[in-house]
Scaffold this active site. Structure first.
Site, short mmCIF file in Angstrom:
data_model
loop_
_atom_site.label_atom_id
_atom_site.label_comp_id
_atom_site.label_asym_id
_atom_site.label_seq_id
_atom_site.Cartn_x
_atom_site.Cartn_y
_atom_site.Cartn_z
N GLU A 153 6.76 1.60 18.11
CA GLU A 153 7.41 0.48 18.80
C GLU A 153 8.90 0.46 18.50
OE1 GLU A 153 6.11 -3.50 17.96
OE2 GLU A 153 3.99 -2.98 18.07
N GLU B 30 0.68 -4.18 12.62
CA GLU B 30 1.66 -4.54 11.59
C GLU B 30 1.03 -5.36 10.45
OE1 GLU B 30 4.92 -6.45 13.59
OE2 GLU B 30 5.63 -4.58 14.44
#
Lengths: 661, 661, 661
Positions: free
Chosen positions: A296, A143
């Site tokens: 995710e 991320e």
């Protein structure tokens, strides 16, 4: 084969648990585990001393269990020793406060020491595991999104600006530095936006966000190339995260990953979560050019307003198949096993604190079976493709997050989400297009343009061509206002779209949320009717366009509110106010109808969401009662193999996937 | 003799006022004055230069007036010269900002220079005044609680951690540092929690709060020992303050003070203030092992939501006697005389800005008379002791203040206060027990356990033994979840209490405040009935326990909500949701009834609070109308000496203290 | 000739736009342009290198067009090169964060390098343009108000304190440093208020704000004197801005400017904007001793709660003439042309983004004609002068912004604005008086005193003399509480006014907003009636005063709430609670009536505002419907020249200016 699995952190557990992990993974039908995401301090506990033995054993054990591995480089979280060795590689905020380790993501991406350490650990992993039989994918970092304003960042920012603007005169002009005495006479005077006395220069802030996106991308590409060099056949990606604070232009990044991988956590506990899921799936598919991977999501958790909402029975399955229906190559979760400690110890997992004897693990086992059954069907199905598209533009979002705007609650994301929600509820399949990255709109019949604040001359031309060639364009307020540097297009709003829309706006009248603006002349019925709107209004002058609805009260009474302009072979609509979800839905349904674009299925019950992916028809029942859906053709239930003669019944909260004939 | 008096700051006034002070103190019946709390800059105006003359005169004058002195060491506020001489002894926040003088409490307790200066002034005071005839008590410092994150603190923190954990492997395991790459390979890498990128490690934060409590305690003990060395017969204490920001574990500190002294400022303007007063009194008595001293409260002020609420007539008396009834050895106030300037110039005083011709001073005069009359009676009365206890645990509070919890509005203090309030309203006398410090629960019939998040194995055993031996245990949600390091007890919540409760929780469903959860099967009536709850719910599976109430709607419909388990000779109740005050009151009344614990008096009118302290019965009427109370035995009014034949009438807002025969 | 024009920033535009500017200015009747306000980086792009050519051309071109120039020194915003050359001249916040360039106003006014650079550029401009024929006025800097806490500031602060207090003992006494051990033993120990542990000393904070006002004034005077030296005949001013964050005592500054120039931006979108305009005009006239100049307002924008409200048609004209009616020598705007970029790119302008073909420019053209027509009439009219005055005192405002007050929502500005609004709605003309600067109140019949917290002994005497001589004084709560150092006047509130009011307050009872306090005995009708109040109440004891209204519920039931005291030949009223706007209006109307002060015109319709300026009568209709006003005498419409026989009709939203005979 659809991926099913998620983040796996054996380093948090004693080895006796690992055996149990593989056994339970097999029980659940897990096919892939993401390993090593935050394992740097376990892989390199001191600078230059490595401990790979545990990771060897983990990968071997997974491989023995038939489970593939997405192996991560752990560079999102340097170990504590790194801070002590390189204090100047810690990030510095706008106020000059230098952060330190104690969480994750604490590094400056422009610091040479950080970059060197990151390259080093990536190479070490590549050398050791590039040919490991379990390896299915490289997962770089995690991320990307860290911000820093230190002097290393300043130097990189200046280099980036020199490339972008060439010379200082150009930069001074692009940034309007004549305002408030900000003219630069030397590159060295330029800093990242730092704490200053009053409002910052929005062009300065905007370019800094662009720079950050490119700077982070550079760090990713650097690792990707090292990994590729060690084992060229393994796809490389990084997981995208989206949020108002993330300075990453995913539409640009998509070109650099082998597969677009997306993390997505809905934030509404109610039906909004289903709409967020559809939105995320359509947007990710756009970035991926058709295919992508849900990397995710939370198995059993919707974190909403500071509170963890446990998903209702069936919702994990419904959301997971929702991503797959919209093009994902699988469903992966954060995380496999809920940790005993650490900052996210209550973040949900497939194996929760209570253990496998729990609702979430039981639902996971069923989901694993379903994904396995769907895999061959999905493999043959092309991803969905729609005739309607919404524009998405990260720089416009960033520009509308700045100060000095006509209202402090302008919300780019909310405007785009509303457009998507209106189409979703109208059962109209939707794609996304990225006008900053591409200008070929020929695949579409309708393009909806919410809050596209920054528009280049090339993009303006592309939209005009799209309409001239017969396209249907729906432009919302706050679009086309500025050039890519954020300079206003003069002569009347919405500058870049004035000609194609046949309107000219001379004055804005932003309204507070909750204030109702009443319109005369609905777009849904022919002539009369009343329509509520809000948040925004404008003094619109038509210049060729016809008026479909007018403001009916206040200082704008009688002035145009919604217009339609014939332009070449197409039509361009302007919406100068904030319609309700209902109103926008009716408007867009009418536009789709005029453009000859039908809903996904006629007569669908309201709580049922239907998604076509090739021959597959996914039917999601988000309501409580069972629903009956008339199929467009006979088919079979792709999971059970049961024949379906033109009708499918979907239980409340359930999903039926039909393979149409 | 009950203490009556409070903080006295003659250094703020010209000497001509001092004479007036002593005259008015005598008029009000003041017996003790706390002197010198913030007088450092007046006692040592420059480093090493002392001005004790004024303090000599103050103490002599008070002694001549028959008033005792609690003499404070002034170390809570170093003078301005100290900052300039020792800038590195100023405290540093998590963001690296170093504070400077200009308020109070501005020092780092770990800084050697501060500790040396504090020892020095304490010794100087001890040498000069230890044998002064007015001296009744040493009052060290003021409201310990200052936080610092500087490098001195870091060094002390590391030493403390080495003592607690022994080696780094143990610490890494206790803190789950494998999460997010936080594994430490050298003690030097550990810092106090400082500004970092994202969520901190909760175990790190929790240990830092434990450290701070011990570090501050060390500073107290150092002064205490110096004072004792100079005059061993004078009791030494420091005033405890309670608040979410205070890193002090008072249950541990209580062992180090000669008398537990407590500052208490209610924060509700309505009847909540009475309940806060009862709570504070019972909790302080628990710390003090029966006796304690109210060291500060505001004579005429309840500061609530940023606004100063002047106490209604009679409330000063009612609150003051409330503390005494619950075991306080007197009633002391901040402050004697309202100051003309300074940061707290509107904080109330016994002598307000308006002077002695004022309601507050007149009430103080009456209160002084009452306390004098009660003194001999109280001297013979042992402090109250209850058969019901609530658990209190500072580390659990700290742990539940962290991030990453299932809801951002979990409130340990509110949960404990609610349990106390429910018992208070049910007229059931209540003690507190401290499971982190002691595990002998044999004095009690019922123990109520709200939000006892951290539980050691020893404590878990002690609770099981308590029930097995016939005790009644009422466990609320969020109890027994983790070990003392904050690591989750796996296999199902509430880990430490699963066995004794006969339940297993597999999933949490926190609810927003205001959302109502409906239960079927009330615990107050036999079978049917409906009960509202809120804020929290859980998926509970029974394993031996019987179900007393079930969730009646939503995804948990039909699942157990409140259970009861027979375990050995006792009973263990589990409450998996947030009952209303009423519901909790009915539940606890039923438990008390089953346990054979009666209310303090049968048939008490609702607005009347009754407290037994030995033969004394304090009756507080918090309502407006007069109330009649049937006495358990004949007695006399302990203040007026009037005979009471089985009945006492208490005026609205009044207090009657009965000496029972 | 009335000024009409505003800020003009040709440096933001290519030269081809300049020609258009002058043409449009002439079309609109613009008479003056403010040039150069933020042009430093364009005038001195590198240290010591000057570019005056463009400014030469701008001034010549304006002069050729018949337009005068207010030439600004650009010192409010040093260029980027300045930061790099003099990092220690950047301002530092209380938390130690040093700001950097990137906005405007980023400098420390006490830094020698900044002062030298500012003097230098001012002299350069003076030398070059002092005799330019277009020059009508020097405009120093912009909206002084920058705050800094650096070490240069600390040094200046200490010098200022030495002048104010003489010696440390006096300062220690004035600041009550005995509270919390803050006694200073060396001047070097005193710092600006910086981040500290807890509440600061309010006297310290108050003196720092006084210092800042004087320090900024010193910087202004320095430039003014340099400009005067270069061309003594040109008036010099600086534009005042008002706000809670601005540490400028304008009543003191007024003595140092040749004309009081005021920036004013209303913040209410509804009728509150008209009341704010009247308030600003009356207050500015007070500062200016009768005359002043509106230097900036927004042509088409009311920025309210984060949202830009476009002014309704006619409102620009109505507000502009409102300032003129109240004494302004013209109407000037920020800004001439709306910028394409920069931090305020949506701030409104006479020439908006849409260009001159826009409502705002068309209204500006009409306004220019009106102002031209009014100019000869206004030139003969003295400014308005009222018989009622409200007190204004910047230090009292500052003191009531501190902490430690009895309520956190005390709002000095709101209290003064309420008094003005009540008089405005009662059509009673109002002046302002400045008790800190002058004590001759003899021009007035009525003085209203809201929240005048700080009162010197001299001022207290002046108020007593005013009443004794027959004046009518209306004192609101929170007045007269403290001396100028902020030390409480003991013996009962409101100390400084106790004697003249004949009351003594022994206790405050602040109330939350929204809580209603009911009063018995209205001041508007003779005896009975009920009056709502709120936010505040007090226990008032009368000592000679008669009670006009009493509290009718709660603990204060029956106690005086509003009182009247005969004192010498006059009357003093005390209002101990927060009356509603209506209630205060009725009270003040009654006081005015008793004092023999009539409204501006009898029988005015509610939406019509009337202002007398000599023979001119301005009639503003803030309503929608046309209104008819009976004139006090026959006259002519001063704009059109039309005869008016005793009656004037004002269109909804319109203005009529009558020259009475």
């Amino acid at each position: 084969m659809l991926f099913f699995g998620g983040d796996y952190n054996p380093e948090q557990w004693p080895e006796e648990v690992w055996e149990d992990d593989v056994r339970l993974m097999r029980q659940a039908g897990v096919t892939i585990a993401t390993v090593g995401v935050f394992a740097w301090s376990n892989l390199e506990p001191e600078e230059g001393r490595y401990e790979f033995g545990w990771l060897d054993r983990v990968l071997d054990r997974l491989h023995d269990g038939g489970i593939q591995v997405a192996l991560a480089t752990p560079t999102a979280s340097p170990p504590p020793w790194f801070t002590l060795a390189h204090p100047d590689a810690m990030p510095v905020g706008a106020n000059g406060v230098r952060l330190t380790h104690g969480s994750r993501d604490t590094y400056c991406v422009s610091a040479p020491a950080y970059r060197a350490a990151a390259r080093n650990i990536a190479v070490k992993l590549a050398e050791r595991y590039a040919r490991h039989p379990a390896l299915a994918m490289w997962h770089v970092h995690n991320e990307y999104g860290t911000d820093c304003r230190c002097d290393f960042t300043a130097a990189s920012f200046r280099s980036w600006l020199q490339k972008r603007h060439g010379d200082l005169d150009t930069l001074n002009e692009a940034w309007t530095t004549a305002f408030w005495s900000q003219r630069y006479s030397d590159w060295a005077q330029i800093m990242p936006p730092r704490a200053t006395q009053y409002l910052p220069n929005p062009a300065h802030v905007l370019d800094f966000r662009r720079f950050l996106s490119d700077e982070l991308l550079g760090a990713y590409v650097e690792q990707r190339d090292l990994l590729r060099a060690a084992g060229p056949d393994v796809p490389v990606t990084t997981n995208f995260v989206q949020g108002g604070w993330v300075s990453v232009d995913h539409a640009r990044w998509a070109a650099e990953v082998d597969v677009v991988a997306v993390d997505h956590y809905p934030s509404s506990a109610d039906g909004g979560a289903e709409e967020e899921t559809a939105f995320a799936g359509d947007l990710a598919r756009g970035w991926g050019g058709g295919s992508w991977l849900l990397m995710e999501t939370a198995p059993n958790l919707i974190y909403t307003r500071g509170r963890m909402h446990a998903k209702e029975p069936g919702r994990l399955t419904r959301h997971s198949l929702g991503y797959v229906a919209r093009g994902s190559g699988g469903a992966m979760y954060f995380q496999w096993r809920q940790p005993r400690g650490g900052a996210e110890l209550f973040h949900s997992a497939l194996v929760p604190h209570a253990g496998p004897d729990s609702p979430v693990f039981r639902e996971a086992v069923g989901l694993g079976r379903t994904l396995k059954a769907l895999s061959p069907h999905v493999a043959e199905a092309p991803p969905p493709a729609a005739k309607i598209a919404i524009t998405w533009d990260a720089p416009s979002w960033w520009a509308l997050q700045g100060g000095g705007l006509p209202a402090s609650d302008i919300d780019y994301l909310a405007a785009v989400q509303q457009a998507h929600r209106a189409l979703f509820r109208a059962k109209l399949p939707t794609d996304f297009v990225f006008p900053g990255s591409a200008t070929d709109f020929s695949a579409y019949r309708v393009i909806v343009v919410p809050h596209l604040y920054l528009v280049s001359d090339e993009t303006a031309v592309a939209f005009r061509d799209f309409v001239a060639s017969g396209g249907h364009l729906v432009v919302g307020y706050l679009s086309g206002i500025a050039d890519p540097a954020g300079r206003i297009r003069l002569g009347g709003y919405p500058g870049a779209f004035r000609e194609v829309l046949g309107v000219r706006v001379v004055e804005w009248h932003p309204q507070p949320p909750g204030v109702e603006v009443l319109l005369d002349g609905s777009f849904s019925s022919a002539i009369d009717g009343r329509e509520l709107a809000g948040r925004w209004s404008e003094r619109v002058e038509t210049a060729g366009a016809e008026t479909l609805a007018r403001y009916s009260a206040g200082v704008l009474a009688g002035a145009p509110a919604v217009t339609r302009n014939r332009y070449g072979a197409g039509t361009a609509w302007y919406v100068s106010t904030g319609l309700t979800d209902d109103g926008l839905g009716r408007l867009l349904s009418r536009v789709a109808d005029e453009a000859g674009v039908p809903p996904v299925l006629p007569g669908l019950p309201a709580p049922v969401e239907a998604v076509r992916r090739g021959d597959l028809l996914f039917l999601f029942n988000h309501g409580i009662a069972a629903a009956t859906v008339t199929l467009p053709a006979p088919g079979v239930n792709a999971v059970t193999g049961r024949e379906l003669d033109g009708v499918a019944t979907v239980q409340g909260g359930g999903v039926v996937t039909v393979r149409l004939r």
